[in-house]
Design a protein around this motif. Sequence first.
Motif, short mmCIF file in Angstrom:
data_model
loop_
_atom_site.label_atom_id
_atom_site.label_comp_id
_atom_site.label_asym_id
_atom_site.label_seq_id
_atom_site.Cartn_x
_atom_site.Cartn_y
_atom_site.Cartn_z
N ALA A 173 -69.21 33.62 11.86
CA ALA A 173 -67.92 32.98 11.60
C ALA A 173 -67.12 33.80 10.58
O ALA A 173 -67.53 34.85 10.13
CB ALA A 173 -68.14 31.56 11.09
N ASP A 174 -65.95 33.26 10.23
CA ASP A 174 -65.05 33.93 9.29
C ASP A 174 -65.70 34.01 7.92
O ASP A 174 -65.89 33.00 7.22
CB ASP A 174 -63.74 33.13 9.21
CG ASP A 174 -62.69 33.81 8.35
OD1 ASP A 174 -63.05 34.70 7.55
OD2 ASP A 174 -61.51 33.46 8.47
N ARG A 175 -66.07 35.22 7.50
CA ARG A 175 -66.79 35.39 6.23
C ARG A 175 -65.92 34.99 5.04
O ARG A 175 -66.41 34.39 4.08
CB ARG A 175 -67.25 36.84 6.08
CG ARG A 175 -68.28 37.27 7.10
CD ARG A 175 -68.77 38.68 6.82
NE ARG A 175 -69.55 38.74 5.60
CZ ARG A 175 -70.86 38.53 5.53
NH1 ARG A 175 -71.54 38.24 6.62
NH2 ARG A 175 -71.49 38.61 4.38
N LYS A 176 -64.62 35.32 5.08
CA LYS A 176 -63.73 34.97 3.96
C LYS A 176 -63.64 33.46 3.80
O LYS A 176 -63.66 32.94 2.68
CB LYS A 176 -62.35 35.58 4.18
CG LYS A 176 -62.31 37.09 4.02
CD LYS A 176 -60.89 37.61 4.16
CE LYS A 176 -60.84 39.13 3.97
NZ LYS A 176 -59.47 39.66 4.13
N PHE A 177 -63.52 32.76 4.93
CA PHE A 177 -63.44 31.29 4.88
C PHE A 177 -64.72 30.71 4.28
O PHE A 177 -64.68 29.84 3.41
CB PHE A 177 -63.22 30.75 6.29
CG PHE A 177 -63.37 29.27 6.41
CD1 PHE A 177 -62.38 28.41 5.96
CD2 PHE A 177 -64.53 28.72 6.95
CE1 PHE A 177 -62.53 27.03 6.05
CE2 PHE A 177 -64.69 27.35 7.05
CZ PHE A 177 -63.68 26.50 6.60
N LEU A 178 -65.86 31.20 4.75
CA LEU A 178 -67.15 30.70 4.24
C LEU A 178 -67.33 31.04 2.77
O LEU A 178 -67.87 30.24 2.00
CB LEU A 178 -68.29 31.30 5.06
CG LEU A 178 -68.42 30.78 6.49
CD1 LEU A 178 -69.47 31.58 7.24
CD2 LEU A 178 -68.79 29.30 6.51
N LEU A 179 -66.87 32.22 2.37
CA LEU A 179 -67.00 32.63 0.98
C LEU A 179 -66.18 31.73 0.06
O LEU A 179 -66.65 31.32 -1.01
CB LEU A 179 -66.56 34.09 0.83
CG LEU A 179 -66.95 34.80 -0.47
CD1 LEU A 179 -68.46 34.78 -0.67
CD2 LEU A 179 -66.44 36.23 -0.45
N ARG A 180 -64.97 31.39 0.51
CA ARG A 180 -64.14 30.46 -0.29
C ARG A 180 -64.83 29.11 -0.42
O ARG A 180 -64.88 28.52 -1.50
CB ARG A 180 -62.76 30.30 0.36
CG ARG A 180 -61.83 31.47 0.17
CD ARG A 180 -60.38 31.07 0.47
NE ARG A 180 -60.22 30.62 1.84
CZ ARG A 180 -59.95 31.41 2.87
NH1 ARG A 180 -59.81 32.72 2.67
NH2 ARG A 180 -59.81 30.92 4.09
N GLY A 181 -65.36 28.61 0.69
CA GLY A 181 -66.04 27.31 0.67
C GLY A 181 -67.28 27.34 -0.20
O GLY A 181 -67.58 26.39 -0.93
N LEU A 182 -68.00 28.45 -0.13
CA LEU A 182 -69.22 28.61 -0.92
C LEU A 182 -68.90 28.62 -2.41
O LEU A 182 -69.57 27.96 -3.21
CB LEU A 182 -69.94 29.89 -0.50
CG LEU A 182 -71.26 30.22 -1.19
CD1 LEU A 182 -72.26 29.09 -1.00
CD2 LEU A 182 -71.82 31.52 -0.63
N LYS A 183 -67.87 29.37 -2.78
CA LYS A 183 -67.46 29.42 -4.19
C LYS A 183 -67.05 28.04 -4.69
O LYS A 183 -67.42 27.62 -5.80
CB LYS A 183 -66.30 30.40 -4.38
CG LYS A 183 -66.69 31.86 -4.37
CD LYS A 183 -65.45 32.72 -4.61
CE LYS A 183 -65.76 34.19 -4.68
NZ LYS A 183 -64.55 35.00 -4.94
#
Length: 508
Positions: A173-183
């Motif tokens: 999936a979209d890594r940037k989207f997941l990274l924002r959610g993870l942060k």
Amino acid sequence: MLNILVVDDEPKHRKGLSRMLKELKPEYNIFDARDGAEALERVGVHSIDLVFTDIQMPVMDGLEFVDHLTRRGGSESIVIMSAYSDFAYAQRALQLGANDYLLKPVDEQKVRHLLAKAEQQRRARRLASIESSIAELLAGENNAAGDAAISLNACFPDFKQGKFLAIAFKSAADRKFLLRGLKAMLGAILNEDGYVPAFYVADHTLITLILSPDFSPILTKGLESKLEQMIIYFAQEYGTELTIGLGPSFSEWPNEARRACKQACGALRIQFFNGGGRLYDAEEEMNAGVFPAVVKLDVDGLTKAVLSGNRPEISDFVELAVKRAMDERLPDPEKLKYATAAAIHHLTSCFAEKGHSPLHSAAYEEALLKCRDVDELKTAAISWILELTDRLDQHRQHKTESIIDSCKAYIERHYAEEDLSLSTLAVKFHFNPSYFCILFKNQTRMTLHQYIARTRMRVAADLLLQTSLRVYQIAENVGYKDPKYFIRLFRKEFGTSPEEYRHLSATR
């Protein structure tokens, strides 16, 4: 908490705005100045986050003051205060680097909005500064790491101990989207436990720095449980496998912190062997994943398995070699990949030395080096060797077909020779007679004796129709001295005698 500077030559406006700001945000530090020159002195002494400045002032007006701030490269947010008649000046101030403007008399609601915006910008600048400092601390040269440590000490003056988390995730999936959610989720978890995290992304890994103002354990059972719940949530909600490496606690910058981060990232390597989707503690796995790898394939055994096409045995040899490389202690995954590739290259070179054509293995080596876990590694290694097996089998098949074709051509040219037989042809083509017989039958679906006889009968039939030679003469021409034996074979092939065959064909 912000440091705010109010610049206005009119005491009423200056004091009125300062009072409003103090009532809205009592925790803020509010400074004031009567003109641009005095304001520059305040900025030189205090670290200012937000400036409210009038335009028309004596000594140094607002435009010149804004120009000075812009050229000195400060990070202050600048708000121009202007009357309607000064709107052209306000436009010029915005061009010079101001961020916003207010119309006088100032509206409290708009001031609230500007304060919230300034707080957000200050948080963003602080996080960017912290992330930059962490990057320099972890990846920079010694001097840069020392400067970064000073900067982080300034950002976290109450620091007593810290801990690094290294988080990797597998997802299409979209890594940037997941990274924002993870942060966001990780930040909420840590804030709930009283920590302010700082983040840094390196090599698709989210490095999270947790700092504590005391020496009580950072990773409590409660926090560990929340992290495990976060892993489950991302797996269920996004189909993403999170793996978290936990570094040891540290209390000194920069060397001890760098070692702790390296160990947190090192703990992630354990997922290559034991799988992802869980927490790995570097203090428990201190010796894992850091040792060299030695992969010893049983070349003699594998050679026999490859030549015989024994696929299950090939898989067993690879499984055993990788298992032995991991028996005593887990090696570095990258070193294990390279060692496995080197072992297979050694195997292929042994075949090349025996005269077999080399396998172009770049694609197989690349696939092996991209493996994300040990099961993928074993599968890639087995696929590579099976491809070698298939290539050798195709080569043997092609070689066999070529030999059989040569043998058939030889029979077509030498059918008249009485001693043409399995034994003479085996000698001619350098094979054991029994093996040559099996090889020939596998390729032609008939024995060599049957093929010779059928070739002779076909030629004899042509001679019966195209010449007036007697039967005994035709028998000699196709390799038979005994006419009776020839006639018996001819009848078996065509169901009639040679004379009847000639007569029947002539009457049609």
